[in-house]
Design a protein around this motif. Structure first.
Motif, PDB file in Angstrom:
ATOM      1  N   ARG A  34       0.784  -1.165   0.127  1.00  0.00           N
ATOM      2  CA  ARG A  34       0.052   0.114   0.132  1.00  0.00           C
ATOM      3  C   ARG A  34       0.829   1.452  -0.202  1.00  0.00           C
ATOM      4  O   ARG A  34       0.498   2.221  -0.394  1.00  0.00           O
ATOM      5  CB  ARG A  34      -0.955  -0.147   1.188  1.00  0.00           C
ATOM      6  CG  ARG A  34      -1.811  -1.065   1.234  1.00  0.00           C
ATOM      7  CD  ARG A  34      -2.812  -0.895   2.414  1.00  0.00           C
ATOM      8  NE  ARG A  34      -3.576   0.361   2.004  1.00  0.00           N
ATOM      9  CZ  ARG A  34      -4.060   1.205   3.098  1.00  0.00           C
ATOM     10  NH1 ARG A  34      -3.474   1.053   3.944  1.00  0.00           N
ATOM     11  NH2 ARG A  34      -4.532   2.543   2.629  1.00  0.00           N
ATOM     12  N   GLY A  35       2.124   1.151   0.367  1.00  0.00           N
ATOM     13  CA  GLY A  35       2.998   2.384   0.575  1.00  0.00           C
ATOM     14  C   GLY A  35       2.497   3.181   1.682  1.00  0.00           C
ATOM     15  O   GLY A  35       3.026   4.392   1.551  1.00  0.00           O
ATOM     16  N   VAL A  36       1.918   2.802   2.380  1.00  0.00           N
ATOM     17  CA  VAL A  36       1.603   3.621   3.672  1.00  0.00           C
ATOM     18  C   VAL A  36       1.309   2.827   4.865  1.00  0.00           C
ATOM     19  O   VAL A  36       0.685   1.578   4.819  1.00  0.00           O
ATOM     20  CB  VAL A  36       0.399   4.477   3.309  1.00  0.00           C
ATOM     21  CG1 VAL A  36      -1.061   3.459   3.056  1.00  0.00           C
ATOM     22  CG2 VAL A  36      -0.048   5.516   4.212  1.00  0.00           C
ATOM     23  N   PRO A  54      12.262   1.845   0.056  1.00  0.00           N
ATOM     24  CA  PRO A  54      11.909   2.173   1.658  1.00  0.00           C
ATOM     25  C   PRO A  54      10.510   2.912   1.516  1.00  0.00           C
ATOM     26  O   PRO A  54      10.281   3.791   0.819  1.00  0.00           O
ATOM     27  CB  PRO A  54      12.910   3.316   1.962  1.00  0.00           C
ATOM     28  CG  PRO A  54      13.621   3.874   0.998  1.00  0.00           C
ATOM     29  CD  PRO A  54      13.361   2.873  -0.238  1.00  0.00           C
ATOM     30  N   VAL A  55       9.775   2.380   2.509  1.00  0.00           N
ATOM     31  CA  VAL A  55       8.464   2.960   2.489  1.00  0.00           C
ATOM     32  C   VAL A  55       8.428   3.910   3.657  1.00  0.00           C
ATOM     33  O   VAL A  55       7.988   5.001   3.763  1.00  0.00           O
ATOM     34  CB  VAL A  55       7.333   1.930   2.679  1.00  0.00           C
ATOM     35  CG1 VAL A  55       6.143   2.489   2.985  1.00  0.00           C
ATOM     36  CG2 VAL A  55       7.086   1.152   1.423  1.00  0.00           C
ATOM     37  N   ASP A  56       8.700   3.362   4.829  1.00  0.00           N
ATOM     38  CA  ASP A  56       8.618   4.303   6.085  1.00  0.00           C
ATOM     39  C   ASP A  56       9.554   5.465   6.160  1.00  0.00           C
ATOM     40  O   ASP A  56      10.721   5.388   5.932  1.00  0.00           O
ATOM     41  CB  ASP A  56       8.882   3.141   7.230  1.00  0.00           C
ATOM     42  CG  ASP A  56       8.022   2.328   7.001  1.00  0.00           C
ATOM     43  OD1 ASP A  56       6.772   2.082   6.812  1.00  0.00           O
ATOM     44  OD2 ASP A  56       8.620   0.998   7.492  1.00  0.00           O
ATOM     45  N   GLY A  97      -2.308   7.033  -0.158  1.00  0.00           N
ATOM     46  CA  GLY A  97      -0.820   7.072   0.039  1.00  0.00           C
ATOM     47  C   GLY A  97      -0.133   7.449  -1.388  1.00  0.00           C
ATOM     48  O   GLY A  97      -0.920   7.654  -2.245  1.00  0.00           O
ATOM     49  N   PRO A  98       1.179   7.524  -1.482  1.00  0.00           N
ATOM     50  CA  PRO A  98       1.963   7.954  -2.387  1.00  0.00           C
ATOM     51  C   PRO A  98       1.523   7.034  -3.955  1.00  0.00           C
ATOM     52  O   PRO A  98       1.374   7.707  -4.770  1.00  0.00           O
ATOM     53  CB  PRO A  98       3.297   7.447  -2.214  1.00  0.00           C
ATOM     54  CG  PRO A  98       3.487   6.591  -0.903  1.00  0.00           C
ATOM     55  CD  PRO A  98       2.128   6.862  -0.157  1.00  0.00           C
ATOM     56  N   GLU A 145       5.642   9.229   3.658  1.00  0.00           N
ATOM     57  CA  GLU A 145       5.458   8.529   2.878  1.00  0.00           C
ATOM     58  C   GLU A 145       5.590   9.102   1.533  1.00  0.00           C
ATOM     59  O   GLU A 145       6.188   8.604   0.623  1.00  0.00           O
ATOM     60  CB  GLU A 145       4.212   7.324   2.872  1.00  0.00           C
ATOM     61  CG  GLU A 145       4.053   6.605   3.951  1.00  0.00           C
ATOM     62  CD  GLU A 145       3.394   7.090   5.209  1.00  0.00           C
ATOM     63  OE1 GLU A 145       2.670   8.090   4.950  1.00  0.00           O
ATOM     64  OE2 GLU A 145       3.104   6.171   6.102  1.00  0.00           O
ATOM     65  N   VAL A 176       8.939  10.174   0.713  1.00  0.00           N
ATOM     66  CA  VAL A 176       9.933   9.371   0.381  1.00  0.00           C
ATOM     67  C   VAL A 176       9.869   8.818  -1.078  1.00  0.00           C
ATOM     68  O   VAL A 176      10.733   8.659  -1.986  1.00  0.00           O
ATOM     69  CB  VAL A 176       9.520   7.814   1.296  1.00  0.00           C
ATOM     70  CG1 VAL A 176      10.400   6.786   0.599  1.00  0.00           C
ATOM     71  CG2 VAL A 176      10.066   8.223   2.628  1.00  0.00           C
TER      72      VAL A 176
END
Lengths: 196, 275, 196
Positions: free
Chosen positions: A125-127, A194-196, B18-19, B63, B66
Motif C-alpha cells: 500500500r505504500g502507507v 523504503p516505505v517508512d 498513500g503515495p 511516505e 519518500v
C-alpha cells in the motif's frame, strides 16, 4: 438399531430431503456444516453436497424469497438480495460494512496473500496501516493467526468466515482470479524501496 | 513512522490513501501506459501536488516525501547517459521496481473495488437468528460389558461395607459419649440401693440433681435403671402412668455376688465400648 | 415518493408478494403483525389477510419444510411438525451410555443375588431404585418373577434370557466369580442401614 434407521432413511426422496433441509436450516439460522446435514439426512457427504448444490440452484431459479449459500463447507439459508428493500422496512436495519477505501485495499491484500504481515501490507500500500488493521479486526473481517518466523515475530493476518459471509464467497479459493498470479510468482524485492 | 501523524496527513492529502494512490491518480489522469511511465512528467506533477499541499500549509506525510525522493532518484538515473560495457548485460530500467510495485498496487486497488461492490450487494442478504434447541440425548449403541457388570457389583458391595462400618462407627460414637455417665448412673443406683433404710424404696427422681437434669441424663438414668433390674439387683414399680418410679433392692445372699457380677459386666461393657 | 412506491408495488404479482413475505418473515423470525406486512407489501389489510391465508394453505399442501401460522393477527414462519425429529438432531447431541452406572449396579445386584426384591437392591445401593428398575424392565434385561413371601409381598426380580444374550452368557453360572465371597455370602443386617 442404526441399521434400521439407515434403511428407513434410504427411502427418503430428494423432495423429502429438501423439506428436511429447509426446516433444519431455517431452525439453525447459522450456517450448518455439511457433515451435520449429511448425518441428519442419513446421506454420505458426497451425495449430500450434490443434493445441497441442486437445492441451492433450485431456490435461486424459483419464485422464492430465500436462497442457500455455501461457506467453507457450511450451508446457510438467507434472503435473496432482491428483497432487501422490503426486509429493511421491518426496522431491524443492519448497516452495510461501511469500509473506507484503505480498508478495502488492506482487505484485498490480506485476502490474496494470507497469511500476511503488517509489513507486507504496508509495502504494497505504500502507507502505514495500523489503524485500518485495527478497524478490520474490530469488524471481525480479519484476525491474527500466529506470528511469522522472521525477526520481530510479526503477527500474521488472515481473513475470517465473517469476511466470506460479508462478501459472499464460498471459500478463499473462490476469490476472483485477477491476474495476481504474476505477482505471486515474481519475487518481490520489497526491501529495496523504503516505505517508512 | 508516526501512525497518528500519518493518518492525519492522509486525511489532509485529499482522497489519496498513500503515495501509490496519488501516483495512480496522476497516471490515470494523464492516461499513461503503466509499463512506460514518462518519469519526468510524473515526477514533476507529483512534486507539484506536494508543493500545493505545502502552500495550503498542510503537512505532508513522510511516505509521500519518500516517494518523491524515489521518483527524483529514478528521474536522475533516467537522465544520466547509460554507459554499457560490451560484454555487460543491459542495465535494468530504473523504473522497473516502481512499475512492479504500481502493478501490484493496482491489482489490489481493483480488487478493493470488487470487494466494495460485493460488500454492498451481500449486505442486502439477511439471515435469521438461530432458534433455541433442546439438548438431545442420543443413546449409544447398546453395548454391554460383563466385566463392567462384575466391577459394578464389587464396587457397590464395597460401598455397602464402607457404609456399614460408618454406621457402626456412628453408634460406637454415641455410646462413647454415653458410657461414663451410664456406668456412673448404674453405680449411683447401686450405691443408693445399698444405703436404703429397711422398707424404703429408691425414687427414680432422686437420681438427678434438679438443677442440671437434662433429657439425656434422664434417658441415661432410665437405661441404668433397666440395667440394674436386668442384673437382678432391683425391682421397679410405677403406680400410675407418668408417676414416680420406685426401685426396691432385691434382698438376699446373692447381693455380694450380684454386685461383683455387676461390676464385672460394667467393666466388660466399658471395654467393649472403648474399642 | 410514497405515491410512486405504491404505484410500483401495485404491479406486484401474488407470487412476488409471496417471495417478499417469505424473505421478510424469515428475517423476522418472530411473528409479524398483519398491519406491518400489509404496509411492506403495500396492500390493504383485507387483501393482505387473503394473500397470507392463501400462502399458508399453499405452504401446508406443498413439499415444503416450513408453514405459516397466524396468531392473534400476527404471522410467523415456522417448521412443519413432521420434521421435528430431524431438527432436534441439530441440538448438541450428548451421547449417553447404553447403560448408566446405576443400571449396571442394579443389574449386577439382581444378577448375583437373584431373585432380589427392590428393598434388597435399595439397601445395597443405598439409594432408591424405582426408575432404574423400570428402565431395566423396559430394556427387557430384568423381569418380575413372583413375589417374596415377606410382609408386603414385594416383587422378586430376576435377569432375563435377553440379559444372558446381551452379555454373552450361556447361563447365570457364567457370571464372573466374585472374589469377595465374604461379602457376597454374608447376610447383611439390612434393616440397620438407612436408605437415603
Amino acid at each position: 438399531m442404526r441399521m434400521g434407521k439407515e434403511n428407513w432413511q434410504a427411502m427418503l426422496t430428494i423432495t423429502e430431503i429438501e423439506c428436511i433441509l429447509e426446516s433444519v436450516l431455517f431452525t439453525a439460522g447459522d450456517p450448518v456444516p455439511l457433515e451435520k446435514l449429511a448425518d441428519i439426512c442419513a446421506q454420505d457427504k458426497k451425495t449430500m453436497q450434490g443434493i445441497l448444490e441442486n437445492y441451492a440452484g433450485h431456490l435461486l431459479n424459483s419464485a422464492r424469497g430465500l436462497m442457500l449459500r455455501e461457506m467453507e463447507g457450511t450451508w446457510q439459508l438467507c434472503t435473496k438480495p432482491a428483497y432487501a428493500d422490503y426486509i429493511i422496512q421491518l426496522g431491524t436495519v443492519r448497516k452495510t460494512p461501511g469500509l473506507t477505501q484503505a480498508a478495502y485495499e488492506t482487505l484485498s491484500i490480506i485476502a490474496y496473500r494470507q497469511p500476511a504481515t503488517r509489513a507486507v501490507i504496508e509495502q504494497i500500500r505504500g502507507v502505514s496501516s495500523d489503524s485500518v488493521l485495527l478497524k478490520l479486526q474490530e469488524k471481525n473481517l480479519i484476525r491474527e493467526a500466529g506470528r511469522d518466523d522472521t525477526p520481530g515475530k510479526p503477527f500474521l493476518f488472515v481473513t475470517t468466515t465473517e469476511f466470506l459471509r460479508a462478501f459472499g464467497f464460498n471459500s478463499i479459493r473462490d476469490l476472483p482470479k485477477i491476474e495476481m498470479d504474476e505477482l505471486h510468482e515474481t519475487e518481490f524485492p520489497m526491501e529495496n524501496l523504503p516505505v517508512d | 513512522m508516526n501512525s497518528s501523524l500519518t493518518e492525519a496527513c492522509t486525511l489532509k492529502l485529499d482522497r489519496f490513501e498513500g503515495p501509490f494512490d496519488l501516483l495512480f491518480h496522476l497516471i490515470e489522469k494523464n492516461q499513461i501506459d503503466l509499463y512506460d511511465i514518462p518519469i519526468v512528467m510524473v515526477t514533476d506533477q507529483y512534486l507539484d501536488y506536494l508543493q500545493g499541499m505545502q502552500e495550503l500549509d498542510l503537512d505532508v506525510a513522510s511516505e509521500f516525501l519518500v516517494m518523491a525522493a524515489t521518483l527524483l532518484h529514478i528521474k536522475s538515473r533516467m537522465l544520466l547517459p547509460v554507459h554499457i560495457e560490451p560484454d555487460e548485460e543491459p542495465t535494468e530500467d530504473p523504473r522497473e521496481l516502481l512499475i512492479r510495485k504500481l502493478v501490484a498496487y493496482r491489482r489490489h486497488k481493483e480488487f478493493a473495488a470488487v470487494l466494495a461492490e460485493r460488500g454492498e450487494r451481500w449486505s442486502q442478504v439477511f439471515c435469521k437468528l438461530p432458534e433455541p434447541l433442546p439438548e438431545v440425548k442420543r443413546e449409544m449403541v447398546f453395548d454391554v460389558s460383563p466385566v463392567l457388570l462384575h466391577e459394578r457389583y464389587e464396587a457397590v458391595m464395597l460401598q455397602l461395607r464402607a457404609r456399614m462400618n460408618q454406621s457402626r462407627g456412628r453408634m460406637t460414637r454415641i455410646l462413647d459419649n454415653e458410657k461414663v455417665s451410664l456406668k456412673t448412673k448404674i453405680r449411683e443406683i447401686l450405691h443408693g440401693l445399698s444405703h436404703l433404710a429397711a422398707g424404703v424404696r429408691l425414687r427414680f427422681s432422686q437420681l438427678f440433681d434438679g438443677r442440671v437434669k437434662t433429657r439425656l441424663e434422664v434417658a441415661t438414668g432410665f437405661l441404668a435403671m433397666l440395667e440394674v433390674v436386668k442384673l437382678g439387683r432391683a425391682t421397679v414399680e410405677q403406680p400410675a402412668m407418668f408417676s414416680e418410679i420406685y426401685l426396691a433392692p432385691v434382698q438376699g445372699g446373692n447381693q455380694e455376688k450380684g454386685h461383683a457380677d455387676g461390676e464385672g459386666e460394667l467393666a466388660g461393657h466399658a471395654d467393649d465400648n472403648g474399642n
